[in-house]
Scaffold this active site. Structure first.
Site, PDB file in Angstrom:
ATOM      1  N   GLY A   3      -0.525   0.840  -4.977  1.00 40.39           N
ATOM      2  CA  GLY A   3      -1.823   0.220  -4.720  1.00 40.39           C
ATOM      3  C   GLY A   3      -2.827   0.672  -5.734  1.00 40.39           C
ATOM      4  O   GLY A   3      -3.093   1.865  -5.857  1.00 40.39           O
TER       5      GLY A   3
ATOM      6  N   ASN B 118       0.639   0.743   5.693  1.00 41.72           N
ATOM      7  CA  ASN B 118       1.407   0.068   4.652  1.00 41.72           C
ATOM      8  C   ASN B 118       2.275  -0.978   5.347  1.00 41.72           C
ATOM      9  O   ASN B 118       3.079  -0.632   6.208  1.00 41.72           O
ATOM     10  CB  ASN B 118       2.286   1.072   3.897  1.00 41.72           C
ATOM     11  CG  ASN B 118       3.252   0.419   2.913  1.00 41.72           C
ATOM     12  OD1 ASN B 118       4.312   0.959   2.632  1.00 41.72           O
ATOM     13  ND2 ASN B 118       2.918  -0.734   2.387  1.00 41.72           N
ATOM     14  N   GLY B 119       2.091  -2.232   4.947  1.00 40.48           N
ATOM     15  CA  GLY B 119       2.879  -3.298   5.562  1.00 40.48           C
ATOM     16  C   GLY B 119       2.017  -4.512   5.773  1.00 40.48           C
ATOM     17  O   GLY B 119       0.931  -4.627   5.193  1.00 40.48           O
TER      18      GLY B 119
ATOM     19  N   TYR C 116      12.279  -2.852  -7.432  1.00 41.25           N
ATOM     20  CA  TYR C 116      11.052  -2.818  -8.234  1.00 41.25           C
ATOM     21  C   TYR C 116       9.972  -1.901  -7.679  1.00 41.25           C
ATOM     22  O   TYR C 116       9.333  -1.180  -8.437  1.00 41.25           O
ATOM     23  CB  TYR C 116      10.468  -4.236  -8.331  1.00 41.25           C
ATOM     24  CG  TYR C 116       9.057  -4.254  -8.868  1.00 41.25           C
ATOM     25  CD1 TYR C 116       8.806  -4.082 -10.231  1.00 41.25           C
ATOM     26  CD2 TYR C 116       7.953  -4.424  -8.017  1.00 41.25           C
ATOM     27  CE1 TYR C 116       7.507  -4.087 -10.730  1.00 41.25           C
ATOM     28  CE2 TYR C 116       6.663  -4.428  -8.513  1.00 41.25           C
ATOM     29  CZ  TYR C 116       6.444  -4.259  -9.864  1.00 41.25           C
ATOM     30  OH  TYR C 116       5.167  -4.253 -10.347  1.00 41.25           O
TER      31      TYR C 116
ATOM     32  N   CYS D  43       0.810  -1.211   0.000  1.00 46.69           N
ATOM     33  CA  CYS D  43       0.000   0.000   0.000  1.00 46.69           C
ATOM     34  C   CYS D  43       0.844   1.262   0.000  1.00 46.69           C
ATOM     35  O   CYS D  43       2.054   1.225   0.226  1.00 46.69           O
ATOM     36  CB  CYS D  43      -0.853   0.021   1.256  1.00 46.69           C
ATOM     37  SG  CYS D  43      -1.822  -1.458   1.458  1.00 46.69           S
TER      38      CYS D  43
HETATM   39  P1  AMP Z   1       5.830 -12.718 -13.663  1.00 47.01           P
HETATM   40  O1  AMP Z   1       5.154 -12.744 -14.976  1.00 47.01           O
HETATM   41  O2  AMP Z   1       4.955 -13.300 -12.586  1.00 47.01           O
HETATM   42  O3  AMP Z   1       7.197 -13.340 -13.661  1.00 47.01           O
HETATM   43  O4  AMP Z   1       5.981 -11.177 -13.267  1.00 47.01           O
HETATM   44  C1  AMP Z   1       7.196 -10.554 -13.327  1.00 47.01           C
HETATM   45  C2  AMP Z   1       7.004  -9.066 -13.376  1.00 47.01           C
HETATM   46  O5  AMP Z   1       6.081  -8.616 -12.382  1.00 47.01           O
HETATM   47  C3  AMP Z   1       8.309  -8.368 -13.098  1.00 47.01           C
HETATM   48  O6  AMP Z   1       8.859  -7.977 -14.307  1.00 47.01           O
HETATM   49  C4  AMP Z   1       7.959  -7.178 -12.251  1.00 47.01           C
HETATM   50  O7  AMP Z   1       7.960  -6.025 -13.067  1.00 47.01           O
HETATM   51  C5  AMP Z   1       6.565  -7.450 -11.747  1.00 47.01           C
HETATM   52  N1  AMP Z   1       6.533  -7.725 -10.296  1.00 47.01           N
HETATM   53  C6  AMP Z   1       7.465  -8.287  -9.532  1.00 47.01           C
HETATM   54  N2  AMP Z   1       7.035  -8.401  -8.247  1.00 47.01           N
HETATM   55  C7  AMP Z   1       5.807  -7.874  -8.208  1.00 47.01           C
HETATM   56  C8  AMP Z   1       4.852  -7.671  -7.180  1.00 47.01           C
HETATM   57  N3  AMP Z   1       5.061  -8.073  -5.935  1.00 47.01           N
HETATM   58  N4  AMP Z   1       3.703  -7.051  -7.506  1.00 47.01           N
HETATM   59  C9  AMP Z   1       3.456  -6.680  -8.759  1.00 47.01           C
HETATM   60  N5  AMP Z   1       4.311  -6.864  -9.784  1.00 47.01           N
HETATM   61  C10 AMP Z   1       5.477  -7.454  -9.517  1.00 47.01           C
END
Ligand code: AMP
Length: 476
Positions: free
Chosen positions: A36, A111-112, A251, A10
């Site tokens: 979020g 947030n957490g 990220y 969040c």
């Molecule tokens: P995936 O297709 O599941 O391997 O998603 C990888 C992509 O999701 C990465 O390139 C990140 O940009 C993004 N990503 C990584 N961690 C998260 C997260 N916790 N929440 C949303 N997006 C994520």
């Protein structure tokens, strides 16, 4: 049955003492939209009454009407963006939460993720507490309500002392705005100032949008209490080692934010440089996976001298692919979001740079897209170590079985996403990019549990779930 996840990530924002408090809060939440995208809310206070507006969707869709903002009266406001990747979307889970307690109104934006919230919630329910939603944050309200301490601050401190896990909180009660970070400081929280008004925000990009000046970070374990007299700092918790989430740098945070005096953008570029040193690649072009892979790809290109090209064009009118609720739709999301730029990559050997591989869905589709657009060779470099463990401190990751790297070797992953070669930055390389000599294995400088399984704070609810053989949304 639990109908909604208790885990979420969040963004929080608060204004103390400005005539346009709710407008500024809506702007701050807009800047924090990446933290979020499921729902958003604002609670304001005019000195006598509280006003609440919450909704499902993006900030601009919820606060799209001046009539809504003008109902949120008063010079004090706090706001929240919520993100949950699966589970039923419940309006009653939308924050800030608000309750009428014995001392008056109390509102909280969190947030957490609290790692013993389920245990405490069960105890409270047995004692007769009536919960309105499935958010872990509601436990805080119940504990504050039940505390016998004389002041709201003492009640809040007592409540937080019994809670474990990650919290960056903004609360408002008895005419004061309170900002708190858990003793390990997993999630960010900063203090700003705008023409005499005080601002609290998850990230500095939310100060920038309203033209506020950055004052300082709220420290891990610090509680700040903001009144018309100014900002008072308290240290109510036993000292603990700082465990800021390293994935915020990789990220999650916005690249134009500065966290702990480190520019997120510069850190991502540095990570890309170290990745290039550790895993060079004989190719014609460096291609970022937009948007989150861009700074690391720039760093990779600068370090190697290989030309940087936009080989993938992103459609900006689509949400993050990750939030699509089922695996079937998630595939579609990737196609809706990215397209190969044939003009740039046809006949070329390329290295794709992305920040992470979670389920592998995005990478698999993108690699296929690059080949369809004529790339001769497709290599991939990832600016995080393999994600092998779930996060229980506020970033929503799939359960362990869905994390590709938890059960597959790097070669298996390379085969699955069909690349010519694949490499991830090493954990030590990541720490070097962050300016450390290496990862301190006895006392890691950051929380890196998603890469190492080294969880700094006890996962009470997960252990209980294992013992009782019940399934939480995130199995440990
Ligand atoms: P995936 O297709 O599941 O391997 O998603 C990888 C992509 O999701 C990465 O390139 C990140 O940009 C993004 N990503 C990584 N961690 C998260 C997260 N916790 N929440 C949303 N997006 C994520």
């Amino acid at each position: 049955m639990q109908t909604d996840k208790m885990h979420e990530e969040c963004g929080v924002f608060g204004v103390f003492g400005h005539e346009d408090a709710s407008t500024l809060t809506a702007l701050g939440l807009h800047a924090l939209q990446h933290r979020g995208q499921e729902s958003s809310g604002i609670v304001s206070y005019d000195g006598q009454k509280f006003f609440v507006h919450r909704g499902l969707g993006l900030v601009d869709d919820i606060f799209n009407d001046t009539a809504i903002i003008s109902k949120l009266q008063g010079p004090y406001a706090i706001g929240h963006n919520r993100y949950a990747t699966t589970g039923e979307t419940l309006l009653r889970n939308v924050q800030p939460l608000y309750a009428e307690l014995s001392f008056g109104g109390f509102t909280v934006a969190h947030n957490g993720n609290l790692t013993n919230a389920m245990t405490i919630r069960d105890e409270l329910i047995h004692r007769g507490a009536i919960f309105q939603c499935t958010s872990d944050t509601e436990v805080i309200i119940h504990l504050v309500a039940l505390s016998k301490k004389p002041t709201v601050l003492e009640r809040l401190v007592e409540s937080l002392q019994s809670l474990k896990g990650a919290y960056s909180l903004i609360c408002f009660a008895e005419g004061r705005m309170i900002g708190v970070r858990d003793p390990n400081g997993f999630r960010p929280l900063v203090l700003g100032r705008l023409n005499g008004a005080h601002i609290l925000a998850s990230e500095t990009c939310a100060l920038d949008i309203i033209g506020a000046e950055f004052v300082r970070n709220i420290e891990p374990g610090e509680m700040v209490v903001i009144t018309p007299e100014g900002v008072q700092s308290h240290r109510p918790f036993a000292r603990a080692a700082s465990k800021f989430c390293i994935f915020e740098y990789i990220y999650f945070a916005r690249p134009d934010s500065v966290i702990d005096n480190k520019s997120v953008y510069e850190m991502r570029k540095k990570i890309g440089q170290v990745l290039a040193q550790e895993a060079p690649c004989d190719v014609d072009l460096v291609v970022p996976v937009p948007d989150s892979g861009v700074p690391a790809a720039l760093g990779y290109a600068q370090e190697t001298g290989i030309p940087f090209e936009l080989g993938i064009i992103r459609n900006h009118y689509v949400g993050r692919t990750f939030i699509e609720p089922t695996q079937k739709i998630r595939h579609l999301g990737v196609k809706r979001k990215h397209n190969g730029n044939r003009g740039a990559i046809e006949g070329k050997r390329i290295v794709l740079v992305d920040d992470s591989i979670v389920r592998g869905t995005t990478s698999k589709k993108i690699v296929e897209m690059m080949r369809q657009a004529g790339a001769r060779e497709v290599h991939m470099r990832i600016s995080s170590p393999p994600i092998t463990h779930g996060c229980f401190y506020g970033i929503d990751t799939p359960s362990r079985k869905d994390l590709l790297a938890s059960s597959h070797s790097i070669q298996d992953i390379a085969d699955f996403i069909a690349v010519d070669s694949l490499a991830f930055i090493s954990t030590d390389g990541l720490y070097r990019a962050m300016g450390e000599a290496a990862r301190n294995t006895a006392q890691p400088q950051y929380c890196d549990a998603c890469f190492t399984g080294d969880y700094p704070v006890e996962l009470t609810d997960c252990l209980k779930a294992q013992q009782e053989q019940i399934t939480l949304d995130k199995a440990c």
